[in-house]
Scaffold this active site. Structure first.
Site, mmCIF file in Angstrom:
data_model
loop_
_atom_site.group_PDB
_atom_site.id
_atom_site.type_symbol
_atom_site.label_atom_id
_atom_site.label_comp_id
_atom_site.label_asym_id
_atom_site.label_seq_id
_atom_site.Cartn_x
_atom_site.Cartn_y
_atom_site.Cartn_z
ATOM 1 N N CYS A 1 0.844 -1.202 0.000
ATOM 2 C CA CYS A 1 0.000 0.000 0.000
ATOM 3 C C CYS A 1 0.880 1.254 0.000
ATOM 4 O O CYS A 1 0.565 2.245 -0.659
ATOM 5 C CB CYS A 1 -0.931 0.014 1.207
ATOM 6 S SG CYS A 1 -2.373 -1.060 1.050
ATOM 7 N N ASP B 1 10.531 -6.497 -8.266
ATOM 8 C CA ASP B 1 10.747 -7.106 -6.949
ATOM 9 C C ASP B 1 12.096 -6.648 -6.397
ATOM 10 O O ASP B 1 13.093 -6.555 -7.115
ATOM 11 C CB ASP B 1 10.715 -8.636 -7.069
ATOM 12 C CG ASP B 1 10.534 -9.313 -5.716
ATOM 13 O OD1 ASP B 1 9.463 -9.904 -5.486
ATOM 14 O OD2 ASP B 1 11.468 -9.241 -4.884
ATOM 15 N N HIS C 1 -6.220 -2.754 -1.099
ATOM 16 C CA HIS C 1 -5.606 -3.687 -0.153
ATOM 17 C C HIS C 1 -6.520 -4.885 0.058
ATOM 18 O O HIS C 1 -7.589 -4.779 0.658
ATOM 19 C CB HIS C 1 -5.325 -3.022 1.192
ATOM 20 C CG HIS C 1 -4.689 -3.978 2.152
ATOM 21 N ND1 HIS C 1 -3.332 -4.181 2.202
ATOM 22 C CD2 HIS C 1 -5.231 -4.835 3.052
ATOM 23 C CE1 HIS C 1 -3.062 -5.114 3.100
ATOM 24 N NE2 HIS C 1 -4.202 -5.517 3.634
ATOM 25 N N ASN D 1 1.260 -16.586 -4.245
ATOM 26 C CA ASN D 1 1.316 -17.424 -3.050
ATOM 27 C C ASN D 1 0.192 -16.993 -2.101
ATOM 28 O O ASN D 1 0.031 -15.798 -1.853
ATOM 29 C CB ASN D 1 2.671 -17.267 -2.366
ATOM 30 C CG ASN D 1 3.825 -17.690 -3.267
ATOM 31 O OD1 ASN D 1 3.719 -18.682 -3.981
ATOM 32 N ND2 ASN D 1 4.911 -16.931 -3.247
ATOM 33 N N HIS E 1 -0.650 -8.473 0.948
ATOM 34 C CA HIS E 1 -1.394 -7.644 -0.012
ATOM 35 C C HIS E 1 -1.266 -8.436 -1.309
ATOM 36 O O HIS E 1 -0.138 -8.686 -1.774
ATOM 37 C CB HIS E 1 -0.753 -6.246 -0.118
ATOM 38 C CG HIS E 1 -1.414 -5.307 -1.071
ATOM 39 N ND1 HIS E 1 -1.695 -3.985 -0.748
ATOM 40 C CD2 HIS E 1 -1.815 -5.462 -2.356
ATOM 41 C CE1 HIS E 1 -2.254 -3.374 -1.789
ATOM 42 N NE2 HIS E 1 -2.331 -4.258 -2.778
ATOM 43 N N HIS F 1 -0.533 -10.200 -4.547
ATOM 44 C CA HIS F 1 0.411 -9.873 -5.613
ATOM 45 C C HIS F 1 0.678 -11.107 -6.446
ATOM 46 O O HIS F 1 0.707 -12.225 -5.930
ATOM 47 C CB HIS F 1 1.725 -9.319 -5.052
ATOM 48 C CG HIS F 1 2.336 -10.171 -3.986
ATOM 49 N ND1 HIS F 1 1.889 -10.169 -2.682
ATOM 50 C CD2 HIS F 1 3.355 -11.069 -4.030
ATOM 51 C CE1 HIS F 1 2.603 -11.022 -1.967
ATOM 52 N NE2 HIS F 1 3.495 -11.592 -2.770
HETATM 53 P P1 5GP Z 1 5.646 -13.328 -1.290
HETATM 54 O O1 5GP Z 1 6.733 -14.006 -0.503
HETATM 55 O O2 5GP Z 1 4.651 -12.661 -0.375
HETATM 56 O O3 5GP Z 1 4.975 -14.196 -2.319
HETATM 57 O O4 5GP Z 1 6.361 -12.203 -2.134
HETATM 58 C C1 5GP Z 1 6.697 -10.969 -1.593
HETATM 59 C C2 5GP Z 1 7.724 -10.360 -2.501
HETATM 60 O O5 5GP Z 1 7.811 -8.982 -2.195
HETATM 61 C C3 5GP Z 1 9.134 -10.934 -2.329
HETATM 62 O O6 5GP Z 1 9.578 -11.466 -3.570
HETATM 63 C C4 5GP Z 1 9.967 -9.744 -1.871
HETATM 64 O O7 5GP Z 1 11.257 -9.736 -2.443
HETATM 65 C C5 5GP Z 1 9.132 -8.561 -2.324
HETATM 66 N N1 5GP Z 1 9.246 -7.382 -1.490
HETATM 67 C C6 5GP Z 1 9.140 -7.315 -0.134
HETATM 68 N N2 5GP Z 1 9.255 -6.049 0.293
HETATM 69 C C7 5GP Z 1 9.437 -5.289 -0.817
HETATM 70 C C8 5GP Z 1 9.624 -3.888 -1.030
HETATM 71 O O8 5GP Z 1 9.644 -3.073 -0.101
HETATM 72 N N3 5GP Z 1 9.779 -3.474 -2.314
HETATM 73 C C9 5GP Z 1 9.761 -4.346 -3.364
HETATM 74 N N4 5GP Z 1 9.926 -3.822 -4.602
HETATM 75 N N5 5GP Z 1 9.573 -5.675 -3.209
HETATM 76 C C10 5GP Z 1 9.432 -6.137 -1.954
HETATM 77 ZN ZN ZN Z 2 -1.788 -3.270 1.192
#
Ligand code: 5GP
Ligand code: ZN
Length: 114
Positions: A7, A30, A46, A87, A98, A100
């Site tokens: 967010c 990422d 969100h 995921n 959130h 993605h």
């Molecule tokens: P998840 O593990 O929830 O499927 O994926 C979360 C993703 O968000 C991870 O690949 C992580 O590298 C990315 N991520 C986490 N915090 C940030 C951030 O502050 N900025 C960016 N650009 N990516 C983030």
């Molecule tokens: Zn959010």
């Protein structure tokens, strides 16, 4: 949500390399890429997990997926292939609550994922 990192990216309160945005969708690189192309595609709204997607939000998620497909094409991945992954919950690897989609490409992937 003020304590949600995605967010905060949507609101430009923290920086990100934004690749695409429209009224409902934002896509950005990422922070810890796992492939040559690794872009996160999210709804502006969100929603913590995919469990919040009922029929009422099918259109929104369709727009998120459509944006990801367009970005994949822009990145030259349409023919070579890419992975689009969401995921849901910690056991599946979700760490940011959130919704993605990970758009990943530029290398070969194995199946099944770990
Ligand atoms: P998840 O593990 O929830 O499927 O994926 C979360 C993703 O968000 C991870 O690949 C992580 O590298 C990315 N991520 C986490 N915090 C940030 C951030 O502050 N900025 C960016 N650009 N990516 C983030
Ligand atoms: Zn959010």
């Amino acid at each position: 949500m003020s304590d949600c990192v995605f967010c905060r990216i949507v609101k430009k309160e923290i920086p990100a390399n934004v690749i695409y945005e429209d009224d409902e969708v934002v896509a950005f690189e990422d922070l810890n890429p796992q492939a040559p192309v690794h872009i996160l595609v999210i709804p502006r709204a969100h929603l913590a997990t995919l469990n919040e997607v009922g029929e009422d939000r099918a259109g929104l998620i369709g727009k998120v997926v459509s944006a990801a497909v367009g970005i994949a094409a822009d990145k030259g991945l349409a023919e070579s292939g890419y992975r689009l992954v969401a995921n849901c919950q910690a056991a599946a690897g979700q760490s940011v609550f959130h919704i993605h989609f990970h758009l990943m490409g530029g290398r070969n992937f194995t199946w099944p994922p770990g």
